[in-house]
Design a protein around this motif. Structure first.
Motif, PDB file in Angstrom:
ATOM      1  N   ARG A 136      47.205  26.744  42.694  1.00 60.47           N
ATOM      2  CA  ARG A 136      46.316  25.793  42.042  1.00 60.47           C
ATOM      3  C   ARG A 136      45.713  24.870  43.096  1.00 60.47           C
ATOM      4  O   ARG A 136      46.336  24.579  44.106  1.00 60.47           O
ATOM      5  CB  ARG A 136      47.080  24.964  41.017  1.00 60.47           C
TER       6      ARG A 136
ATOM      7  N   LYS B 281      38.542  30.113  42.317  1.00 59.35           N
ATOM      8  CA  LYS B 281      38.044  29.932  40.953  1.00 59.35           C
ATOM      9  C   LYS B 281      38.298  28.482  40.565  1.00 59.35           C
ATOM     10  O   LYS B 281      39.269  28.174  39.874  1.00 59.35           O
ATOM     11  CB  LYS B 281      38.751  30.886  39.995  1.00 59.35           C
ATOM     12  N   LYS B 282      37.420  27.619  41.037  1.00 61.26           N
ATOM     13  CA  LYS B 282      37.644  26.181  40.850  1.00 61.26           C
ATOM     14  C   LYS B 282      37.660  25.795  39.374  1.00 61.26           C
ATOM     15  O   LYS B 282      38.482  24.989  38.954  1.00 61.26           O
ATOM     16  CB  LYS B 282      36.599  25.382  41.615  1.00 61.26           C
ATOM     17  N   THR B 283      36.763  26.365  38.568  1.00 58.93           N
ATOM     18  CA  THR B 283      36.725  25.988  37.151  1.00 58.93           C
ATOM     19  C   THR B 283      37.995  26.414  36.415  1.00 58.93           C
ATOM     20  O   THR B 283      38.363  25.801  35.418  1.00 58.93           O
ATOM     21  CB  THR B 283      35.492  26.584  36.445  1.00 58.93           C
ATOM     22  N   ALA B 284      38.669  27.444  36.918  1.00 55.47           N
ATOM     23  CA  ALA B 284      39.934  27.886  36.325  1.00 55.47           C
ATOM     24  C   ALA B 284      41.128  27.283  37.066  1.00 55.47           C
ATOM     25  O   ALA B 284      42.279  27.584  36.734  1.00 55.47           O
ATOM     26  CB  ALA B 284      40.028  29.415  36.357  1.00 55.47           C
ATOM     27  N   ASN B 285      40.849  26.450  38.085  1.00 59.60           N
ATOM     28  CA  ASN B 285      41.878  25.815  38.895  1.00 59.60           C
ATOM     29  C   ASN B 285      42.808  26.841  39.539  1.00 59.60           C
ATOM     30  O   ASN B 285      44.027  26.678  39.534  1.00 59.60           O
ATOM     31  CB  ASN B 285      42.682  24.798  38.083  1.00 59.60           C
ATOM     32  N   LYS B 286      42.217  27.901  40.103  1.00 67.70           N
ATOM     33  CA  LYS B 286      43.019  28.961  40.724  1.00 67.70           C
ATOM     34  C   LYS B 286      42.485  29.343  42.096  1.00 67.70           C
ATOM     35  O   LYS B 286      41.278  29.418  42.308  1.00 67.70           O
ATOM     36  CB  LYS B 286      43.031  30.219  39.845  1.00 67.70           C
TER      37      LYS B 286
ATOM     38  N   LYS C  84      44.887  18.085  43.812  1.00 73.02           N
ATOM     39  CA  LYS C  84      44.086  16.883  43.576  1.00 73.02           C
ATOM     40  C   LYS C  84      44.527  15.817  44.571  1.00 73.02           C
ATOM     41  O   LYS C  84      45.725  15.562  44.729  1.00 73.02           O
ATOM     42  CB  LYS C  84      44.294  16.393  42.143  1.00 73.02           C
TER      43      LYS C  84
END
Length: 152
Positions: free
Chosen positions: A6, A135-140, A9
């Motif tokens: 992931r 895959k930033k939008t999927a946090n992967k 942040k």
């Protein structure tokens, strides 16, 4: 094998940012250490701070070079390290003899402290051995070991 991570942040001046950072284990002659490393497709080579290199007992007698980033330059030593990419459930993928630049610490002239940079996973060897998908939008962050036979 496929490893999934992931984004991390982090607090920055303007609030928060998410960055492609993963946990890896570095191994050298004197031991091993888990560290958080930034995956950076803009960095040609993997970079580790001098303090970590000393802890691991890496060879500090290698050729000296200049490490140049978008913001600064400093001295570095060419060496090698083993990197284990740690997955869930104890799974891992290991790369041995990964070329690294050991970023030598700089004494900040206006302060009374030594400044060390973070670890960066660069393109050489890492992007040769893994297909890396962000895959930033999927946090992967997905690392999939390539099927090619290793040349190293």
């Amino acid at each position: 094998m496929t490893l999934i991570y992931r984004f991390k942040k982090e607090k920055v001046d303007a609030g928060f940012a998410v960055r492609p950072k993963i946990c890896v284990r570095l191994t050298g002659p004197k031991g091993s250490l888990k560290v958080i490393a930034l995956i950076d497709s803009g960095s040609d080579t993997t970079v580790i701070p001098e303090g970590i290199a000393n802890f691991l007992g890496l060879d500090m007698r290698g050729k000296r070079t200049t490490l140049q980033t978008s913001r600064e330059c400093n001295e570095a030593i060419i060496s090698k390290v083993s990197i284990s990419f740690l997955g869930r459930g104890g799974s891992s993928e290991v790369l041995n003899n990964v070329p690294v630049l050991i970023s030598l610490c700089r004494k900040n002239p206006s302060e009374d402290f030594v400044e060390e940079n973070e670890m960066v996973l660069g393109v050489e060897r890492i992007f040769d051995e893994f297909e890396i998908t962000f895959k930033k939008t999927a946090n992967k962050i997905i690392l999939r070991r390539t099927n090619k036979a290793s040349r190293f």
